[in-house]
Design a protein around this motif. Structure first.
Motif, PDB file in Angstrom:
ATOM      1  N   LYS A   1     -59.694  40.100  -6.462  1.00  0.00           N
ATOM      2  CA  LYS A   1     -58.283  40.490  -6.532  1.00  0.00           C
ATOM      3  C   LYS A   1     -58.025  41.543  -5.464  1.00  0.00           C
ATOM      4  O   LYS A   1     -58.902  42.327  -5.115  1.00  0.00           O
ATOM      5  CB  LYS A   1     -57.946  41.080  -7.912  1.00  0.00           C
ATOM      6  CG  LYS A   1     -58.128  40.136  -9.066  1.00  0.00           C
ATOM      7  CD  LYS A   1     -56.995  39.171  -9.150  1.00  0.00           C
ATOM      8  CE  LYS A   1     -57.096  38.334 -10.412  1.00  0.00           C
ATOM      9  NZ  LYS A   1     -56.016  37.389 -10.504  1.00  0.00           N
TER      10      LYS A   1
ATOM     11  N   HIS B   1     -42.648  39.383  -6.558  1.00  0.00           N
ATOM     12  CA  HIS B   1     -43.820  39.070  -7.385  1.00  0.00           C
ATOM     13  C   HIS B   1     -44.969  40.020  -7.065  1.00  0.00           C
ATOM     14  O   HIS B   1     -45.596  40.594  -7.972  1.00  0.00           O
ATOM     15  CB  HIS B   1     -44.245  37.612  -7.147  1.00  0.00           C
ATOM     16  CG  HIS B   1     -45.629  37.304  -7.593  1.00  0.00           C
ATOM     17  ND1 HIS B   1     -45.979  37.155  -8.919  1.00  0.00           N
ATOM     18  CD2 HIS B   1     -46.771  37.131  -6.875  1.00  0.00           C
ATOM     19  CE1 HIS B   1     -47.276  36.904  -9.001  1.00  0.00           C
ATOM     20  NE2 HIS B   1     -47.776  36.872  -7.778  1.00  0.00           N
ATOM     21  N   HIS B   2     -45.239  40.216  -5.789  1.00  0.00           N
ATOM     22  CA  HIS B   2     -46.340  41.094  -5.405  1.00  0.00           C
ATOM     23  C   HIS B   2     -46.041  42.559  -5.668  1.00  0.00           C
ATOM     24  O   HIS B   2     -46.939  43.324  -6.048  1.00  0.00           O
ATOM     25  CB  HIS B   2     -46.723  40.868  -3.949  1.00  0.00           C
ATOM     26  CG  HIS B   2     -47.551  39.638  -3.744  1.00  0.00           C
ATOM     27  ND1 HIS B   2     -48.751  39.430  -4.371  1.00  0.00           N
ATOM     28  CD2 HIS B   2     -47.342  38.528  -2.974  1.00  0.00           C
ATOM     29  CE1 HIS B   2     -49.261  38.271  -4.009  1.00  0.00           C
ATOM     30  NE2 HIS B   2     -48.416  37.702  -3.157  1.00  0.00           N
TER      31      HIS B   2
ATOM     32  N   GLN C   1     -46.887  43.166  -9.144  1.00  0.00           N
ATOM     33  CA  GLN C   1     -48.340  43.278  -9.355  1.00  0.00           C
ATOM     34  C   GLN C   1     -48.806  44.729  -9.153  1.00  0.00           C
ATOM     35  O   GLN C   1     -49.709  45.185  -9.851  1.00  0.00           O
ATOM     36  CB  GLN C   1     -49.105  42.380  -8.390  1.00  0.00           C
ATOM     37  CG  GLN C   1     -49.039  40.921  -8.715  1.00  0.00           C
ATOM     38  CD  GLN C   1     -49.841  40.106  -7.716  1.00  0.00           C
ATOM     39  OE1 GLN C   1     -49.723  40.297  -6.511  1.00  0.00           O
ATOM     40  NE2 GLN C   1     -50.661  39.202  -8.232  1.00  0.00           N
TER      41      GLN C   1
ATOM     42  N   PRO D   1     -48.519  46.651 -13.341  1.00  0.00           N
ATOM     43  CA  PRO D   1     -49.777  45.921 -13.606  1.00  0.00           C
ATOM     44  C   PRO D   1     -49.905  45.564 -15.080  1.00  0.00           C
ATOM     45  O   PRO D   1     -49.426  46.292 -15.943  1.00  0.00           O
ATOM     46  CB  PRO D   1     -50.866  46.900 -13.156  1.00  0.00           C
ATOM     47  CG  PRO D   1     -50.225  48.240 -13.200  1.00  0.00           C
ATOM     48  CD  PRO D   1     -48.756  48.030 -12.954  1.00  0.00           C
TER      49      PRO D   1
END
Length: 159
Positions: free
Chosen positions: A35, A150-151, A154, A158
């Motif tokens: 990841k 979207h990122h 992340q 989280p």
């Protein structure tokens, strides 16, 4: 102005101060094996901006939406985003995306909305378009903004 342009600017302005407040250790932490860390995610978003910048400009001068892809993991690794200064990554990410918002806004409506029979958005888009379905540059630009959000989620939200 397309709504996704305002969405892109809003995402940049909202997330920049939150990203700037992250401590150095948090920006280097990978949430799991294979990841990306926040630094690598921002690096990937810089690569995405770079690749999509030329796609959005070129699309105005060609009849299709066929563009080269790139090996995302290899690019992130090759550029050593994990070791790059966080403040430099954020400055480049922010500036490049503000420029992309201007590029998107400047694309004439007829170019944005023209249906293209030939495309490879089945391979390039975050939410793919089947190869046998016509696609538009407008869709591709909106998809870019959805991918960016979207990122950012992340990093900032989280799980």
């Amino acid at each position: 102005m397309p709504g996704y342009v305002a969405d892109l600017r809003r995402a940049i302005e909202k997330s920049t101060p939150l990203l700037e407040k992250m401590d150095d250790e948090a920006t280097r932490r990978r949430p799991g094996p294979a990841k990306w860390s926040p630094r690598e995610i921002i690096g990937h978003l810089i690569d995405s901006a770079s690749n999509n910048h030329q796609r959005f400009v070129r699309a105005q001068f060609q009849d299709d939406l066929i563009f080269p892809g790139y090996a995302q993991d290899a690019w992130v690794s090759a550029q050593k985003y994990q070791e790059a200064p966080w403040s430099e990554l954020l400055l480049l990410w922010r500036s490049f995306n503000l420029h992309l918002a201007r590029v998107m806004e400047s694309v004439p409506e007829d170019h944005r909305l023209r249906r293209r029979e030939r495309h490879n958005l089945d391979q390039l888009a975050w939410v793919p378009v089947p190869r046998d379905t016509p696609a538009t540059l407008d869709y591709f630009m909106a998809d870019y903004v959805a991918h960016l959000n979207h990122h950012l989620d992340q990093i900032l939200k989280p799980r």
